[in-house]
Scaffold this active site. Structure first.
Site, PDB file in Angstrom:
ATOM      1  N   HIS B 134       0.829  -1.203   0.000  1.00 24.50           N
ATOM      2  CA  HIS B 134       0.000   0.000   0.000  1.00 24.50           C
ATOM      3  C   HIS B 134       0.868   1.260   0.000  1.00 24.50           C
ATOM      4  O   HIS B 134       2.055   1.203   0.329  1.00 24.50           O
ATOM      5  CB  HIS B 134      -0.917   0.030   1.233  1.00 24.50           C
ATOM      6  N   LYS B 138      -0.979   4.825   4.761  1.00 21.05           N
ATOM      7  CA  LYS B 138      -1.895   3.893   5.419  1.00 21.05           C
ATOM      8  C   LYS B 138      -1.507   3.760   6.883  1.00 21.05           C
ATOM      9  O   LYS B 138      -0.328   3.603   7.215  1.00 21.05           O
ATOM     10  CB  LYS B 138      -1.814   2.542   4.709  1.00 21.05           C
TER      11      LYS B 138
END
Lengths: 248, 248, 248, 248
Positions: B134, B138
């Protein structure tokens, strides 16, 4: 309780890998290694429950007739089964499915699953394409597995009423967009060092799903054969293809 | 025959992407865009057959009560459904399943399929591991999806009677082998430029199977929402999770 | 003109793969296979120009003294060279670099290139992370190669004045973000079927660059050894590490 | 000390992404946004040191003449430079290289590095192949970048005296082995959801090296532009291509 296993073609390259796999499994017992010239009676004498047959088209039918006749189940990777032979095997198995036979062209479980998942996924995506990778000594391109995969995808798209895969290409070098297999593009890469690998790629808005299968060496069929050995007792009659055993 | 669709939360970032998706689909017709403060009666006046609700926990229950009461099916991506709310929705749907409601936490169809395939594949492999990727903003690692995937794999292995995943590691730097989620290792990579990606890797003798999911932008939920809109007529009552609609 | 090659440790697993590689190369000629107990004089008798030494720490120093003394160049993959041994070899090579010796811990040319490229790329990216994949019998995690790669990246970032790699993780399962090697995160996956693989991933706005190295079998050191054999004539004295020969 | 930057074409899609990138960088200061119809004198008034020009072929030459004449360095992504225009710019830069100009067709730093690494790696491998992946609206296949990459590999192989890439294919579906670019095979995948991606794969005995480049969105040129802005002071005269700035 272990399963008593016999291997036909036990001295061949494939058969000996099967023997090693059976011996390494706690729930299986290798009780007979049979090869060219050996008497099949040894299977009965050793109370074999399941045989694995990686022999040749010339002897496999005799092997099957003997095994079915003696109540021994058979997991078969030998090639050369046409419709006529399959019909004969079905007959031997009998109406009540007394005989249990699994004949599969491909026991690489990751490849069989990849194909099954590809067929399931196909109808949810706008795009689908296949890229296979093999060593440069391979004679055919694309691989049979890749062609089979593409056909499965094409059929699933057709069944779901999907139209052609979007492709605005106007200007192209010959071959750049791969081979057209029922409307699904398939690319074959040939690369020193590689063994056998396949990417099945699906695309929809903002996302892709890639199913990647890698075979790193020539013993990758062993786990699939062991699934066959373990599950054959609950599959009456003739089954063609390992996928029916995977319950997916 | 097209399906008449209304979008609740039509001005939001997500809702407006849904509107675009509906308008681009030949078999769907966008007949009502509803947002904060609008009267729901517009749904009835425009003969909406299916609504898509990406609103807020504060209003979604009122929306559902209205829709079910007026025979309008509802595809819901709004968050905040606990067991109490689900029970209420089931009650509104009625004993005969007069109401049709789909509530799903994740409409990214590639992610839903990846998880379903992972659960199916798990029992055929010795090893399984998850690597998710990601963007670096995040806050949680690993991602909820990766944890959920690992749990599904662990459960499938347990159901099949598989033992622990092989791992001979003796000498290790702290964290090198990832997080342990019910015995399945999960790694979280954080990388500028990436969006949301997941590798689910399975290994057996001589082979691996990798299921890779890539989300490239924030509209990747649209295709899954459209599947919901198209299929909801044949799913009575309350359904939780898009996977039930995918027939895999 | 071919190069006349001798192999020391010719009967070992590694040495015999080197023999095969030399024999398969048009520009090289295998003129001496030497193993435990053989007289080194055979190298002189057969006018060997370059030896490849994959023997043991117990005999390699004697081999090198003999070869350097007889004007034979040496490509060495045998382990166990500490600073003291390297100093001794340098002395034998002589002030004018009469002896030519290449000692390398890793001859897998793809791995050596991957590391070199990673070091070059590091300063242009906000993020960098390493994921290595090995068979589950490996005792250490992460691999020595992955640690070495991460250190090279960390040093290159430091030299370029880059700050810490961005990572907003607040909520995490223990181990999810991998091992911290000088500020670079390293993950080790252990997977039945895999051999040795490494992803070195770099990220900047809207893009990533991934350098992937795959070793499929245990002969992957051969091409690097052959580069050493072909290039050693132009590298006087002692060289440590194959990268100096690659001119990158 | 920050660098004072002006952006020409500041209101365009690309130019405005550059403006955001400059503003986000601690070591750069955005002091002039110029677009169609604005007087270039604003660059002088605001003591701009470096301009970034993403305008049109119709105005870029006037912009460059003005900037070089006023001692302002120029980083240029505008297209349409043929040999005649480059000669003119070199003349303006002057014999002593008073002007500093960087003109680059591709500022995606990961793509530029991928190509540079591919050229360096090519001579060490038996096999090389390129697979590029783009959205299905792309008109050409393979991509210009992939063709350029393949040509660089082919030239490096030729310079190193390597023969043809091994390929035993005898039986093939039309297009399966991709397009032939100077003897290097190139495959173009078209996939809904994808943006722009490239795998450059090299293979030798038992191993492969893959250089993978992913562009996730259309702002991936920004980091390369910023490298240009930061480094241009030390590059006199006209430079074509970002790779000259990367010192690899």
């Amino acid at each position: 309780m272990t399963i008593r296993v016999g291997v036909l073609g036990a001295k061949g390259r494939v058969g000996s890998a099967v023997c090693e796999g059976v011996e390494a499994a706690d729930d299986l017992e290798l009780v007979a290694r049979v090869d060219h010239g050996d008497d099949l009676q040894v299977l009965v004498d050793n109370e074999v429950q399941v045989v694995v047959d990686f022999t040749t088209p010339g002897v496999v039918m005799d092997n099957l007739e003997f095994c079915i006749g003696h109540g021994i189940h058979a997991v078969v990777g030998t090639t050369g089964f046409d419709e006529e032979r399959l019909t004969q095997v079905r007959e031997w198995c009998g109406a009540e499915g007394a005989g249990h036979v699994l004949i599969a062209p491909n026991f690489a479980i990751s490849a069989v699953l990849a194909m099954a998942f590809a067929t399931q996924a196909a109808r949810f995506f706008d795009s689908a394409e296949v890229v296979e990778y093999h060593h440069p000594n391979k004679l055919d391109a694309p691989s049979g597995t890749a062609i089979h995969t593409a056909r499965g995808i094409a059929q699933a798209r057709k069944d779901a009423g999907l139209g052609p895969i979007p492709d605005a290409t106007e200007q192209t070098l010959d071959g750049a967009r791969g081979a057209d297999v029922d409307g699904v593009r398939v690319h074959g890469v040939r690369m020193t060092g590689m063994v056998a690998h396949e990417d099945i790629i699906f695309g929809a808005q903002g996302q892709t799903l890639t199913i990647r299968q890698d075979s790193y060496d020539r013993t990758s069929f062993v786990p699939g054969v062991l699934v066959g050995v373990r599950e054959i007792a609950s599959h009456k009659g003739l089954t063609v293809g390992l996928d029916s055993y995977l319950e997916i």
